[in-house]
Design a protein around this motif. Structure first.
Motif, PDB file in Angstrom:
ATOM      1  N   MET A 186      -2.607  16.169   1.624  1.00  0.00           N
ATOM      2  CA  MET A 186      -3.753  14.757   1.984  1.00  0.00           C
ATOM      3  C   MET A 186      -5.201  15.980   1.869  1.00  0.00           C
ATOM      4  N   ASP A 187      -5.041  16.789   1.839  1.00  0.00           N
ATOM      5  CA  ASP A 187      -6.022  17.734   0.622  1.00  0.00           C
ATOM      6  C   ASP A 187      -5.882  17.281  -0.695  1.00  0.00           C
ATOM      7  N   GLU A 188      -4.552  17.432  -1.603  1.00  0.00           N
ATOM      8  CA  GLU A 188      -5.083  17.142  -2.527  1.00  0.00           C
ATOM      9  C   GLU A 188      -5.467  15.898  -2.735  1.00  0.00           C
ATOM     10  N   GLU A 189      -4.850  14.558  -2.210  1.00  0.00           N
ATOM     11  CA  GLU A 189      -5.561  13.796  -2.550  1.00  0.00           C
ATOM     12  C   GLU A 189      -6.930  13.714  -2.280  1.00  0.00           C
ATOM     13  N   HIS A 190      -8.213  14.250  -1.548  1.00  0.00           N
ATOM     14  CA  HIS A 190      -8.784  14.265  -1.073  1.00  0.00           C
ATOM     15  C   HIS A 190      -9.789  14.622  -2.513  1.00  0.00           C
ATOM     16  N   ARG A 191      -9.179  15.773  -3.086  1.00  0.00           N
ATOM     17  CA  ARG A 191      -9.793  16.447  -4.691  1.00  0.00           C
ATOM     18  C   ARG A 191      -9.371  15.439  -5.621  1.00  0.00           C
ATOM     19  N   ALA A 200       0.827  -1.779  -0.280  1.00  0.00           N
ATOM     20  CA  ALA A 200       0.038   0.071  -0.066  1.00  0.00           C
ATOM     21  C   ALA A 200       0.814   1.221   0.306  1.00  0.00           C
ATOM     22  N   LYS A 201       0.638   2.321  -0.472  1.00  0.00           N
ATOM     23  CA  LYS A 201       1.100   3.079  -0.256  1.00  0.00           C
ATOM     24  C   LYS A 201       1.597   3.588   0.934  1.00  0.00           C
ATOM     25  N   ALA A 202       2.999   4.686   1.231  1.00  0.00           N
ATOM     26  CA  ALA A 202       2.857   4.896   2.274  1.00  0.00           C
ATOM     27  C   ALA A 202       2.619   6.485   2.847  1.00  0.00           C
ATOM     28  N   PRO A 203       2.227   6.891   3.967  1.00  0.00           N
ATOM     29  CA  PRO A 203       1.936   8.119   4.058  1.00  0.00           C
ATOM     30  C   PRO A 203       2.938   8.710   3.747  1.00  0.00           C
ATOM     31  N   PHE A 204       2.606   9.826   3.723  1.00  0.00           N
ATOM     32  CA  PHE A 204       3.206  11.588   3.137  1.00  0.00           C
ATOM     33  C   PHE A 204       4.681  11.980   4.166  1.00  0.00           C
ATOM     34  N   GLN A 205       5.446  11.994   3.903  1.00  0.00           N
ATOM     35  CA  GLN A 205       6.582  12.097   5.327  1.00  0.00           C
ATOM     36  C   GLN A 205       7.104  13.321   4.204  1.00  0.00           C
ATOM     37  N   PRO A 206       6.961  14.514   4.958  1.00  0.00           N
ATOM     38  CA  PRO A 206       7.938  15.784   4.142  1.00  0.00           C
ATOM     39  C   PRO A 206       9.175  15.422   4.744  1.00  0.00           C
ATOM     40  N   LYS A 207      10.255  15.844   3.962  1.00  0.00           N
ATOM     41  CA  LYS A 207      11.409  16.511   4.306  1.00  0.00           C
ATOM     42  C   LYS A 207      12.060  16.932   5.218  1.00  0.00           C
ATOM     43  N   PRO A 208      12.807  17.399   5.287  1.00  0.00           N
ATOM     44  CA  PRO A 208      13.751  17.751   7.231  1.00  0.00           C
ATOM     45  C   PRO A 208      14.219  18.983   5.546  1.00  0.00           C
ATOM     46  N   LYS A 209      13.772  20.685   6.514  1.00  0.00           N
ATOM     47  CA  LYS A 209      14.130  21.785   5.615  1.00  0.00           C
ATOM     48  C   LYS A 209      15.049  22.043   6.574  1.00  0.00           C
ATOM     49  N   THR A 222       7.543  22.256  13.231  1.00  0.00           N
ATOM     50  CA  THR A 222       6.120  21.332  14.113  1.00  0.00           C
ATOM     51  C   THR A 222       4.779  22.145  13.101  1.00  0.00           C
ATOM     52  N   ALA A 223       4.800  23.575  12.871  1.00  0.00           N
ATOM     53  CA  ALA A 223       3.447  23.883  12.556  1.00  0.00           C
ATOM     54  C   ALA A 223       3.513  23.895  10.814  1.00  0.00           C
ATOM     55  N   SER A 224       4.828  24.072  10.037  1.00  0.00           N
ATOM     56  CA  SER A 224       5.226  23.913   8.452  1.00  0.00           C
ATOM     57  C   SER A 224       4.743  22.891   8.185  1.00  0.00           C
ATOM     58  N   LEU A 225       5.391  21.373   8.771  1.00  0.00           N
ATOM     59  CA  LEU A 225       5.350  20.044   8.405  1.00  0.00           C
ATOM     60  C   LEU A 225       4.232  20.018   8.866  1.00  0.00           C
ATOM     61  N   VAL A 226       3.155  20.112   9.430  1.00  0.00           N
ATOM     62  CA  VAL A 226       1.500  20.037   9.323  1.00  0.00           C
ATOM     63  C   VAL A 226       0.544  20.689   8.304  1.00  0.00           C
ATOM     64  N   LYS A 227       1.042  21.498   8.274  1.00  0.00           N
ATOM     65  CA  LYS A 227       0.639  22.537   7.015  1.00  0.00           C
ATOM     66  C   LYS A 227       0.578  21.121   6.177  1.00  0.00           C
ATOM     67  N   ARG A 228       2.012  21.511   5.426  1.00  0.00           N
ATOM     68  CA  ARG A 228       2.782  19.937   3.748  1.00  0.00           C
ATOM     69  C   ARG A 228       1.879  19.333   3.998  1.00  0.00           C
ATOM     70  N   LYS A 229       2.085  18.376   5.347  1.00  0.00           N
ATOM     71  CA  LYS A 229       0.450  17.391   5.504  1.00  0.00           C
ATOM     72  C   LYS A 229      -0.112  17.117   5.376  1.00  0.00           C
ATOM     73  N   ARG A 230      -0.810  18.391   5.730  1.00  0.00           N
ATOM     74  CA  ARG A 230      -2.080  18.849   5.697  1.00  0.00           C
ATOM     75  C   ARG A 230      -2.604  18.720   4.085  1.00  0.00           C
ATOM     76  N   LYS A 231      -1.766  20.030   3.431  1.00  0.00           N
ATOM     77  CA  LYS A 231      -1.679  19.456   2.057  1.00  0.00           C
ATOM     78  C   LYS A 231      -1.911  18.790   0.900  1.00  0.00           C
TER      79      LYS A 231
END
Length: 615
Positions: A573-578, A546-555, A562-571
């Motif tokens: 997830m929203d694209e997949e939902h769309r 199965a497709k692994a959950p998205f893990q953002p790369k560290p910058k 933590t806030a920027s990582l959560v935003k990127r994950k939500r973005k």
């Protein structure tokens, strides 16, 4: 009064600068130039007055000359492109009227093509698709080369024609021997061996050697072309069948009790007691398997390369004395007393297929070299030809007066049947067409009842074993006229045979790959793949693919909070939902459109007052 010294006597003259320069070595392709009187190196002609002022010109430069007639600016000419004269002209200077490679007919190319281009390539990754396209291109190029090299096959198949509508079945062997050349006439002979008959015989794969065994223990092998005897022994036991193995150096003999292996000198090498009471033998050359049918009803596969029994299958049909092999897919055909023919593979414990052929017991079975047609004869005196391309339906049927006890196909599709002491041969339209059972091609009467039949490979010869000995018949058009020198070479030496054995062992096909359709081995079994995937998910409790959950790369620079990582994950997830919503909407629209079309078709007749209640 002192005088100044003259130049050239006491004072050495100054060397010219041009003389100090080294002379450039001349290459063998350069023209020889005559040096000037001043000793200067050869060069372009230049006036003596302006010798010092004449500038050097670059090699590829073009000088524009002034024209007195026209004042238009001159355009420099383009340098002429070099053309290879050898590609257009021959050594004599004449041009080739037919440039390029010779054209090849499409029908000849399709004969050598092994890829079905009517089937589209599966949807796959770009890399896999490119590999498939490259493989198709290589296969097409190979088939074109094979079709073009077919012109080098000088030999043509023989044929027999009667004069003014004469029936060829009335032509006897004596007439054929008188009409052919001396070398072909020497291939017709009779061996009078009434003391130890009846005989079973077998030709080697190269068609050069012949082995035969009598019911009363006589076993012999010889080079039948030169009539040179290799070995001759008496095993003091009944011989039921005899077969060459992968080469003429080994010989398998089914004796009354066990299976014995001999070499070409008549020395016994092995006695295989696990194969007891064997009635028939068949050797699969590409798998190095010796198949044996016994009185006890067992079909046994023996791997002669390692000396182990691969499979022992119980046919559950009583005594087995009718057996043949399919040269195309190495499937064994067994004839039974209930009128059926079963198809067997060592990879399966049950028959691959069962064909009801006759009302009575099956007496003989034979399969042609292409694996397309099967001929059977039974106790009901009928001779049938079946289509093995999935339908297993009879194509033609003929009722014989006595019934055929032995059948055999030639390399070019001729069918021979032994009925008592008479041998009948039927021919077809070609190699790929079934033989026509309406009119026999040749007929010959022997001195005793037939006990064994086989066509000699690459020769127009039919070997018949009967109660009176061995008979070699001439059958024009039976054998393939050209042979592959790397596969079956009748003129190979001992060293070439040894090298061929090593290569054949390295290319041995496993016994597990024997199946009805060999082309299915190159395809993917999608059903089994999906079933295995489901079982794996049930066993592990999750889907490992199965497709692994998205893990953002560290910058860096504080962008991995933590806030920027959560935003990127939500973005993400929203694209997949769309995407999922878009797909569901498209499916709904398609369903609605299909429903509207169905309603329009149904309401195309007379409208009703109840249509208002239809949603």
């Amino acid at each position: 009064m002192e005088t100044a010294p003259k130049p050239g006597r006491d004072v050495p003259p100054k060397k010219d600068k041009l003389q100090t320069k080294r002379k450039k070595p001349r290459r063998y392709w350069e023209e020889e130039t005559v040096p000037t009187t001043d000793g200067a190196s050869p060069g372009p002609p230049c006036n003596k007055k302006n010798r010092e002022l004449c500038p050097q010109r670059p090699k590829n430069a073009h000088i524009l000359k002034k024209s007195r007639i026209s004042k238009k600016p001159q355009v420099p000419k383009k340098p002429r492109e070099w053309k290879n004269p050898e590609s257009q002209r021959s050594l004599s200077g004449a041009q080739d009227p037919f440039p390029g490679p010779a054209p090849v007919p499409v029908g000849v190319v399709q004969k050598f093509c092994r890829i079905d281009k009517s089937r589209k390539l599966p949807r796959s990754k770009a890399k896999t698709r490119s590999r498939l396209e490259v493989a198709e291109a290589e296969e097409e190029e190979t088939s074109i080369k094979a079709a073009r090299s077919e012109l080098l096959l000088a030999e043509e198949p023989g044929f027999l024609e009667g004069e003014d509508g004469e029936d060829t079945a009335k032509i006897c062997q004596a007439d054929i021997v008188e009409a052919v050349d001396i070398a072909s006439a020497a291939k017709h002979f009779d061996l009078n061996l009434r003391q130890f008959g009846p005989y079973r015989l077998n030709y080697s794969r190269t068609g050069r050697h012949l082995a035969f065994g009598g019911r009363r223990g006589h076993v012999a092998a010889l080079d039948w072309v030169t009539k040179k005897l290799m070995c001759e022994i008496n095993v003091m036991e009944a011989v039921r069948d005899i077969r060459f193995l992968h080469s003429e150096a080994l010989l398998a003999v089914a004796q009354n009790r066990w299976l014995h292996i001999y070499d070409n000198q008549g020395i016994e090498l092995h006695c295989i007691r696990r194969c007891d009471r064997v009635t028939r033998l068949e050797f699969l050359p590409f798998h190095f398997l010796l198949a044996t049918a016994s009185e006890t009803g067992f079909l046994t596969y023996l791997d002669v390369s390692v000396g182990k029994i691969v499979a022992a299958l119980n046919a559950r049909a009583g005594r087995l004395d009718v057996m043949s092999q399919n040269p195309y897919n190495a499937v064994i055909h067994l004839g039974h007393s209930n009128g059926t023919v079963s198809l067997w593979s060592p990879a399966m414990k049950e028959p691959l297929a069962k064909i009801l052929c006759h009302r009575g017991g099956v007496r003989a079975v034979a399969v042609d070299s292409t694996g397309t047609y099967m001929a059977t004869s039974g106790l009901d005196h009928q001779l049938k030809i079946f289509d093995l391309r999935g339908t297993y339906q009879p194509l033609s049927t003929r009722t014989l007066p006595h019934g055929a006890g032995h059948l055999a196909f030639s390399q070019r599709g001729l069918l021979v049947a032994g009925m008592g002491d008479v041998v009948n041969i039927w021919a077809g339209q070609g190699k790929a067409s079934p033989p026509s059972l309406e009119q026999p091609y040749l007929t010959h009467r022997l001195s005793g009842p037939v006990h064994g039949l086989q066509f000699c490979p690459f020769e127009d010869v039919l070997g018949v074993g009967h109660s009176g000995g061995i008979t070699s018949m001439l059958v024009p058009g039976a054998g393939e006229p050209n042979f592959d020198g790397l596969e079956s070479n009748p003129y190979r030496s001992r060293k070439q045979r040894q090298e061929w054995e090593v290569k054949a062992l390295l290319e041995k096909v496993p016994a597990e790959l024997i199946c009805l359709d060999p082309r299915a081995l190159a395809e993917v079994d999608v059903i089994s793949l999906e079933q295995g995937k489901k079982e794996r998910i049930e066993r592990l409790g999750y889907d490992p693919e199965a497709k692994a959950p998205f893990q953002p790369k560290p910058k860096q620079k504080g962008r991995s909070s933590t806030a920027s990582l959560v935003k990127r994950k939500r973005k993400v997830m929203d694209e997949e939902h769309r995407d999922k919503v878009r797909q569901s909407l498209q499916q709904q629209q398609q369903q609605q459109q299909q429903q509207k079309e169905a309603k329009a078709k149904s309401t195309g007749a007379r409208p009703s007052a109840l249509d208002r209640f239809v949603c």
